[in-house]
Design a protein around this motif. Sequence first.
Motif, PDB file in Angstrom:
ATOM      1  N   ASP A 223       0.687 -30.902  -9.593  1.00 16.87           N
ATOM      2  CA  ASP A 223       1.108 -30.167 -10.789  1.00 16.87           C
ATOM      3  C   ASP A 223       0.907 -30.967 -12.076  1.00 16.87           C
ATOM      4  O   ASP A 223       1.467 -30.625 -13.122  1.00 16.87           O
ATOM      5  N   LYS A 224       0.125 -32.031 -12.014  1.00 20.06           N
ATOM      6  CA  LYS A 224      -0.121 -32.833 -13.211  1.00 20.06           C
ATOM      7  C   LYS A 224      -0.855 -31.998 -14.259  1.00 20.06           C
ATOM      8  O   LYS A 224      -1.699 -31.162 -13.931  1.00 20.06           O
ATOM      9  N   THR A 225      -0.532 -32.248 -15.524  1.00 18.64           N
ATOM     10  CA  THR A 225      -1.116 -31.451 -16.609  1.00 18.64           C
ATOM     11  C   THR A 225      -1.839 -32.332 -17.621  1.00 18.64           C
ATOM     12  O   THR A 225      -1.618 -33.535 -17.686  1.00 18.64           O
ATOM     13  N   GLU A 227      -3.213 -31.759 -21.863  1.00 23.59           N
ATOM     14  CA  GLU A 227      -3.191 -30.823 -22.991  1.00 23.59           C
ATOM     15  C   GLU A 227      -4.544 -30.131 -23.171  1.00 23.59           C
ATOM     16  O   GLU A 227      -5.603 -30.728 -22.952  1.00 23.59           O
ATOM     17  N   ARG A 269      -6.311 -30.427 -14.350  1.00 24.97           N
ATOM     18  CA  ARG A 269      -5.013 -30.644 -14.998  1.00 24.97           C
ATOM     19  C   ARG A 269      -4.830 -29.719 -16.196  1.00 24.97           C
ATOM     20  O   ARG A 269      -3.708 -29.270 -16.479  1.00 24.97           O
ATOM     21  N   ARG A 270      -5.929 -29.425 -16.914  1.00 24.38           N
ATOM     22  CA  ARG A 270      -5.820 -28.456 -18.017  1.00 24.38           C
ATOM     23  C   ARG A 270      -5.507 -27.063 -17.479  1.00 24.38           C
ATOM     24  O   ARG A 270      -4.818 -26.272 -18.139  1.00 24.38           O
ATOM     25  N   THR A 271      -6.011 -26.763 -16.286  1.00 24.08           N
ATOM     26  CA  THR A 271      -5.665 -25.491 -15.641  1.00 24.08           C
ATOM     27  C   THR A 271      -4.163 -25.398 -15.412  1.00 24.08           C
ATOM     28  O   THR A 271      -3.536 -24.369 -15.676  1.00 24.08           O
ATOM     29  N   ASN A 272      -3.574 -26.476 -14.931  1.00 25.01           N
ATOM     30  CA  ASN A 272      -2.126 -26.491 -14.724  1.00 25.01           C
ATOM     31  C   ASN A 272      -1.379 -26.285 -16.036  1.00 25.01           C
ATOM     32  O   ASN A 272      -0.369 -25.569 -16.088  1.00 25.01           O
ATOM     33  N   LYS A 273      -1.869 -26.901 -17.100  1.00 24.54           N
ATOM     34  CA  LYS A 273      -1.233 -26.741 -18.412  1.00 24.54           C
ATOM     35  C   LYS A 273      -1.359 -25.298 -18.896  1.00 24.54           C
ATOM     36  O   LYS A 273      -0.387 -24.715 -19.414  1.00 24.54           O
ATOM     37  N   GLU A 276       1.189 -23.177 -17.260  1.00 26.49           N
ATOM     38  CA  GLU A 276       2.527 -23.294 -17.861  1.00 26.49           C
ATOM     39  C   GLU A 276       2.647 -22.439 -19.117  1.00 26.49           C
ATOM     40  O   GLU A 276       3.669 -21.782 -19.345  1.00 26.49           O
TER      41      GLU A 276
END
Length: 388
Positions: A223-225, A227, A269-273, A276
């Motif tokens: 779940d790492k994000t 920006e 990680r940008r996908t996870n952000k 959110e």
Amino acid sequence: MKKKLYIKRTVAVISLALAVLLILGVAQEYFLARLDNDQIRIEGFYKEEQNSLDVCFIGSSECYTGFSPVQAYKETGITSYPFCTESNPIAMAKYELKEILRTQSPQLILIEINGALYNQQKEIIDLARIHKAIDSMPITENKVDAIQTVIPEESKAEFYLPFIKYHGAWDDYKKHLKWTKSKFEMQLRGYSLLKGSSFMATTSIKGADKDKIIDPAKLQTDDKTLELNEKAEYYLRDLLQYCKDENLDNVVFVRFPHIVDKRQYDRFRRTNKAGEIIEEYGFDFINLEKNQIDLNLDKDKDFYNSDHMNINGQEKITKYICNTILKDYGVKPHTLTESQKKNWDDCAEFYDDYIKFAHQQTDEKTNIKITENSDILKQIRDMKNDKT
């Protein structure tokens, strides 16, 4: 006498002006434009009868390589179409959504978020990519709003009159004759046979660092994000706010799967952000990038490069998405009119030959692009005729 002469001259001038406009219109339609797979796909969307689609997609090449509307129809009766273009920027998504709502009343709209994940400013407002998305839109208030809002002042004219940019496109006249023929054939038929789907016939993970591919099992719980690009986040939030203000409860956001290596991990990680941010506005986000085990995807057989499905992956993802929208979102195939049913049944019949051709070409790794192209459609028909 002078009055009659004046009338004749006026009529002559008007007739000449109308003739020039007609010639320019035909030329812009077929000869002074850049025709390709994206233009044919968007043209095909507008060929669908109004309010005849159950599901629509917005996004980039992940959508039309990863999902087959004709397979979905054969297996579930659901009608769908991807209003999608290559490397489609997130800046265009709101206006594409408005185009869908202007012409269709789908039960569900799936928006793939690839266009929000670019890291470079130039990729967010890339004029060549926006041309792919906007050139085939008819002139409406929505298109004018898109041009006036998104396009820099010095480039606006070429979006109203694309031949300003593409007047030299016919330097490769053989290629453009092929696409002109494809467009003309679809217009005569009245609908797209493949309903916008496309892919490369090969099995490959080109574009990925094979030694640094991250195990999909690890991605499931990661779940790492990171920006988003500032401009990308602005357009994503603008789209989300529009959906919220319009009470669009039939919009769901999605991320199609990719082969994630160390180099592409930042995009993951940008996908996870992005997920959110989407959930912050109260919308669902389906991250298929984390669901590759559930999808039973094989990196060596189901992709034609690290970002896109071949026919093997397309079949798997189509089936998975169909199950999801039926069970989780209550989508049901609507009753088709006689003309609509004939349209889709013709496509389904052609799909039986298409799928054999697609698997054959993929197994042989011919690396040809299978799409709504007159040459490809002819090869499929020829293959059928050779066997009969």
